[in-house]
Design a protein around this motif. Sequence first.
Motif, PDB file in Angstrom:
ATOM      1  N   MET A   1       0.832  -1.180   0.000  1.00  0.00           N
ATOM      2  CA  MET A   1       0.000   0.000   0.000  1.00  0.00           C
ATOM      3  C   MET A   1       0.881   1.249   0.000  1.00  0.00           C
ATOM      4  SD  MET A   1      -3.029   0.890   2.606  1.00  0.00           S
ATOM      5  CE  MET A   1      -3.980   2.343   2.400  1.00  0.00           C
ATOM      6  N   SER A   2       0.540   2.213  -0.825  1.00  0.00           N
ATOM      7  CA  SER A   2       1.304   3.444  -0.952  1.00  0.00           C
ATOM      8  C   SER A   2       0.905   4.445   0.127  1.00  0.00           C
ATOM      9  CB  SER A   2       1.045   4.041  -2.343  1.00  0.00           C
ATOM     10  OG  SER A   2       1.624   5.313  -2.429  1.00  0.00           O
ATOM     11  N   ASN A   3       1.883   5.191   0.639  1.00  0.00           N
ATOM     12  CA  ASN A   3       1.542   6.248   1.582  1.00  0.00           C
ATOM     13  C   ASN A   3       1.544   7.608   0.893  1.00  0.00           C
ATOM     14  OD1 ASN A   3       3.931   4.744   1.873  1.00  0.00           O
ATOM     15  ND2 ASN A   3       4.718   6.027   3.484  1.00  0.00           N
ATOM     16  N   GLU A   4       1.399   7.603  -0.422  1.00  0.00           N
ATOM     17  CA  GLU A   4       1.294   8.860  -1.147  1.00  0.00           C
ATOM     18  C   GLU A   4      -0.070   9.484  -0.872  1.00  0.00           C
ATOM     19  OE1 GLU A   4       3.865   8.873  -5.072  1.00  0.00           O
ATOM     20  OE2 GLU A   4       2.282   7.370  -5.155  1.00  0.00           O
ATOM     21  N   LYS A   5      -0.081  10.783  -0.704  1.00  0.00           N
ATOM     22  CA  LYS A   5      -1.300  11.530  -0.416  1.00  0.00           C
ATOM     23  C   LYS A   5      -2.167  11.612  -1.667  1.00  0.00           C
ATOM     24  CE  LYS A   5      -3.494  14.691   2.231  1.00  0.00           C
ATOM     25  NZ  LYS A   5      -4.662  14.213   2.854  1.00  0.00           N
ATOM     26  N   THR A   6      -3.479  11.476  -1.462  1.00  0.00           N
ATOM     27  CA  THR A   6      -4.453  11.601  -2.548  1.00  0.00           C
ATOM     28  C   THR A   6      -5.348  12.798  -2.261  1.00  0.00           C
ATOM     29  OG1 THR A   6      -4.432   9.240  -3.045  1.00  0.00           O
ATOM     30  CG2 THR A   6      -6.383  10.462  -3.727  1.00  0.00           C
ATOM     31  N   TYR A   7      -5.589  13.587  -3.287  1.00  0.00           N
ATOM     32  CA  TYR A   7      -6.438  14.768  -3.192  1.00  0.00           C
ATOM     33  C   TYR A   7      -7.628  14.600  -4.129  1.00  0.00           C
ATOM     34  CZ  TYR A   7      -2.241  16.615  -1.056  1.00  0.00           C
ATOM     35  OH  TYR A   7      -1.155  16.787  -0.241  1.00  0.00           O
ATOM     36  N   THR A   8      -8.776  15.104  -3.699  1.00  0.00           N
ATOM     37  CA  THR A   8     -10.013  14.986  -4.473  1.00  0.00           C
ATOM     38  C   THR A   8     -10.344  16.313  -5.122  1.00  0.00           C
ATOM     39  OG1 THR A   8     -10.821  13.323  -2.936  1.00  0.00           O
ATOM     40  CG2 THR A   8     -12.454  14.384  -4.324  1.00  0.00           C
ATOM     41  N   GLY A   9     -10.797  16.246  -6.365  1.00  0.00           N
ATOM     42  CA  GLY A   9     -11.198  17.449  -7.085  1.00  0.00           C
ATOM     43  C   GLY A   9     -12.461  17.199  -7.870  1.00  0.00           C
ATOM     44  N   SER A  10     -12.998  18.254  -8.424  1.00  0.00           N
ATOM     45  CA  SER A  10     -14.220  18.124  -9.216  1.00  0.00           C
ATOM     46  C   SER A  10     -14.391  19.320 -10.129  1.00  0.00           C
ATOM     47  CB  SER A  10     -15.441  18.016  -8.298  1.00  0.00           C
ATOM     48  OG  SER A  10     -15.694  19.252  -7.659  1.00  0.00           O
ATOM     49  N   CYS A  11     -15.374  19.192 -11.005  1.00  0.00           N
ATOM     50  CA  CYS A  11     -15.791  20.312 -11.830  1.00  0.00           C
ATOM     51  C   CYS A  11     -16.607  21.263 -10.951  1.00  0.00           C
ATOM     52  CB  CYS A  11     -16.619  19.824 -13.010  1.00  0.00           C
ATOM     53  SG  CYS A  11     -18.173  19.039 -12.500  1.00  0.00           S
ATOM     54  N   PHE A  12     -17.145  22.308 -11.516  1.00  0.00           N
ATOM     55  CA  PHE A  12     -17.901  23.324 -10.788  1.00  0.00           C
ATOM     56  C   PHE A  12     -19.143  22.758 -10.102  1.00  0.00           C
ATOM     57  CE2 PHE A  12     -20.745  27.178 -10.995  1.00  0.00           C
ATOM     58  CZ  PHE A  12     -20.055  27.928 -10.059  1.00  0.00           C
ATOM     59  N   CYS A  13     -19.879  21.854 -10.775  1.00  0.00           N
ATOM     60  CA  CYS A  13     -21.121  21.316 -10.202  1.00  0.00           C
ATOM     61  C   CYS A  13     -20.931  19.996  -9.461  1.00  0.00           C
ATOM     62  CB  CYS A  13     -22.182  21.141 -11.287  1.00  0.00           C
ATOM     63  SG  CYS A  13     -21.888  19.775 -12.436  1.00  0.00           S
ATOM     64  N   GLY A  14     -19.784  19.363  -9.610  1.00  0.00           N
ATOM     65  CA  GLY A  14     -19.511  18.106  -8.927  1.00  0.00           C
ATOM     66  C   GLY A  14     -19.911  16.860  -9.699  1.00  0.00           C
ATOM     67  N   ALA A  15     -20.467  17.017 -10.903  1.00  0.00           N
ATOM     68  CA  ALA A  15     -20.855  15.849 -11.704  1.00  0.00           C
ATOM     69  C   ALA A  15     -19.643  15.013 -12.104  1.00  0.00           C
ATOM     70  CB  ALA A  15     -21.633  16.284 -12.947  1.00  0.00           C
ATOM     71  N   VAL A  16     -18.507  15.680 -12.312  1.00  0.00           N
ATOM     72  CA  VAL A  16     -17.255  14.994 -12.620  1.00  0.00           C
ATOM     73  C   VAL A  16     -16.357  15.136 -11.398  1.00  0.00           C
ATOM     74  CG1 VAL A  16     -15.212  14.889 -14.090  1.00  0.00           C
ATOM     75  CG2 VAL A  16     -17.447  15.459 -15.090  1.00  0.00           C
ATOM     76  N   GLN A  17     -15.884  13.996 -10.894  1.00  0.00           N
ATOM     77  CA  GLN A  17     -14.976  14.002  -9.756  1.00  0.00           C
ATOM     78  C   GLN A  17     -13.736  13.194 -10.101  1.00  0.00           C
ATOM     79  OE1 GLN A  17     -17.098  12.873  -6.201  1.00  0.00           O
ATOM     80  NE2 GLN A  17     -18.611  14.487  -6.480  1.00  0.00           N
ATOM     81  N   PHE A  18     -12.632  13.548  -9.475  1.00  0.00           N
ATOM     82  CA  PHE A  18     -11.365  12.875  -9.774  1.00  0.00           C
ATOM     83  C   PHE A  18     -10.463  12.937  -8.552  1.00  0.00           C
ATOM     84  CE2 PHE A  18     -10.935  17.309 -10.883  1.00  0.00           C
ATOM     85  CZ  PHE A  18      -9.725  17.660 -10.320  1.00  0.00           C
ATOM     86  N   THR A  19      -9.398  12.161  -8.614  1.00  0.00           N
ATOM     87  CA  THR A  19      -8.348  12.232  -7.606  1.00  0.00           C
ATOM     88  C   THR A  19      -7.011  12.424  -8.300  1.00  0.00           C
ATOM     89  OG1 THR A  19      -7.976   9.838  -7.563  1.00  0.00           O
ATOM     90  CG2 THR A  19      -9.563  10.740  -5.959  1.00  0.00           C
ATOM     91  N   VAL A  20      -6.084  13.022  -7.578  1.00  0.00           N
ATOM     92  CA  VAL A  20      -4.681  13.091  -7.985  1.00  0.00           C
ATOM     93  C   VAL A  20      -3.901  12.513  -6.814  1.00  0.00           C
ATOM     94  CG1 VAL A  20      -4.857  14.992  -9.618  1.00  0.00           C
ATOM     95  CG2 VAL A  20      -4.494  15.503  -7.210  1.00  0.00           C
ATOM     96  N   THR A  21      -2.887  11.719  -7.131  1.00  0.00           N
ATOM     97  CA  THR A  21      -2.143  11.031  -6.085  1.00  0.00           C
ATOM     98  C   THR A  21      -0.652  11.314  -6.219  1.00  0.00           C
ATOM     99  OG1 THR A  21      -3.800   9.282  -6.021  1.00  0.00           O
ATOM    100  CG2 THR A  21      -1.668   8.772  -5.054  1.00  0.00           C
ATOM    101  N   GLY A  22      -0.017  11.541  -5.081  1.00  0.00           N
ATOM    102  CA  GLY A  22       1.418  11.772  -5.062  1.00  0.00           C
ATOM    103  C   GLY A  22       1.738  13.246  -5.118  1.00  0.00           C
ATOM    104  N   LYS A  23       2.836  13.539  -5.793  1.00  0.00           N
ATOM    105  CA  LYS A  23       3.287  14.917  -5.947  1.00  0.00           C
ATOM    106  C   LYS A  23       3.289  15.277  -7.422  1.00  0.00           C
ATOM    107  CE  LYS A  23       6.209  14.905  -1.880  1.00  0.00           C
ATOM    108  NZ  LYS A  23       7.556  15.089  -1.341  1.00  0.00           N
ATOM    109  N   PRO A  24       2.919  16.517  -7.739  1.00  0.00           N
ATOM    110  CA  PRO A  24       2.944  16.926  -9.140  1.00  0.00           C
ATOM    111  C   PRO A  24       4.376  17.045  -9.661  1.00  0.00           C
ATOM    112  CG  PRO A  24       2.438  18.804  -7.750  1.00  0.00           C
ATOM    113  CD  PRO A  24       2.486  17.599  -6.855  1.00  0.00           C
ATOM    114  N   GLU A  25       4.500  17.003 -10.967  1.00  0.00           N
ATOM    115  CA  GLU A  25       5.790  17.183 -11.623  1.00  0.00           C
ATOM    116  C   GLU A  25       6.220  18.644 -11.566  1.00  0.00           C
ATOM    117  OE1 GLU A  25       7.586  14.408 -13.123  1.00  0.00           O
ATOM    118  OE2 GLU A  25       6.132  13.613 -11.704  1.00  0.00           O
ATOM    119  N   GLY A  26       5.259  19.531 -11.420  1.00  0.00           N
ATOM    120  CA  GLY A  26       5.553  20.956 -11.337  1.00  0.00           C
ATOM    121  C   GLY A  26       4.276  21.736 -11.082  1.00  0.00           C
ATOM    122  N   MET A  27       4.456  22.964 -10.612  1.00  0.00           N
ATOM    123  CA  MET A  27       3.327  23.871 -10.365  1.00  0.00           C
ATOM    124  C   MET A  27       3.757  25.276 -10.746  1.00  0.00           C
ATOM    125  SD  MET A  27       1.983  22.676  -6.618  1.00  0.00           S
ATOM    126  CE  MET A  27       3.539  22.248  -5.830  1.00  0.00           C
TER     127      MET A  27
END
Length: 144
Positions: free
Chosen positions: A1-27
């Motif tokens: 099991m990975s201990n990488e952090k997962t973050y939840t996101g969505s579109c404006f209304c919430g109909a589309v939801q997603f997760t991103v896991t780990g660290k981004p390549e850049g910001m």
Amino acid sequence: MSNEKTYTGSCFCGAVQFTVTGKPEGMGYCHCDSCRSWSAGPVNAFTLWKPESVHITRGADNIGTYNKTENSFRKWCKTCGGHIFTEHPGMGVTDVYAASIPDFPYEAGIHVNYQETKLRMKDGLPKMKDFPKEMGGSGLTVAE
């Protein structure tokens, strides 16, 4: 099991939801005309992830795609029109808009396409004329 952090996101209304896991390549911030037009703002805050770090958890059939060029496949919710992310296959990254992942600890590290800016930002971060060399750009910086 990975201990990488997962973050939840969505579109404006919430109909589309997603997760991103780990660290981004850049910001950072993009100042190009395409990002400004797409976001309807003077600058776009981006987070770049490896495509395998981005997972749609709800509403995959509700995602629309538009690509003006083969460099960027922009994704949005068909219900609310909320922008979700942009796939950049040539760069091997997915740009998840920082505002769509509210609990993610966003920390910009760079400005790209600063030669096209409409909003000068004096924050001490590097201001790239276009992109870093590693991303196919000139690697040149411009004055803040």
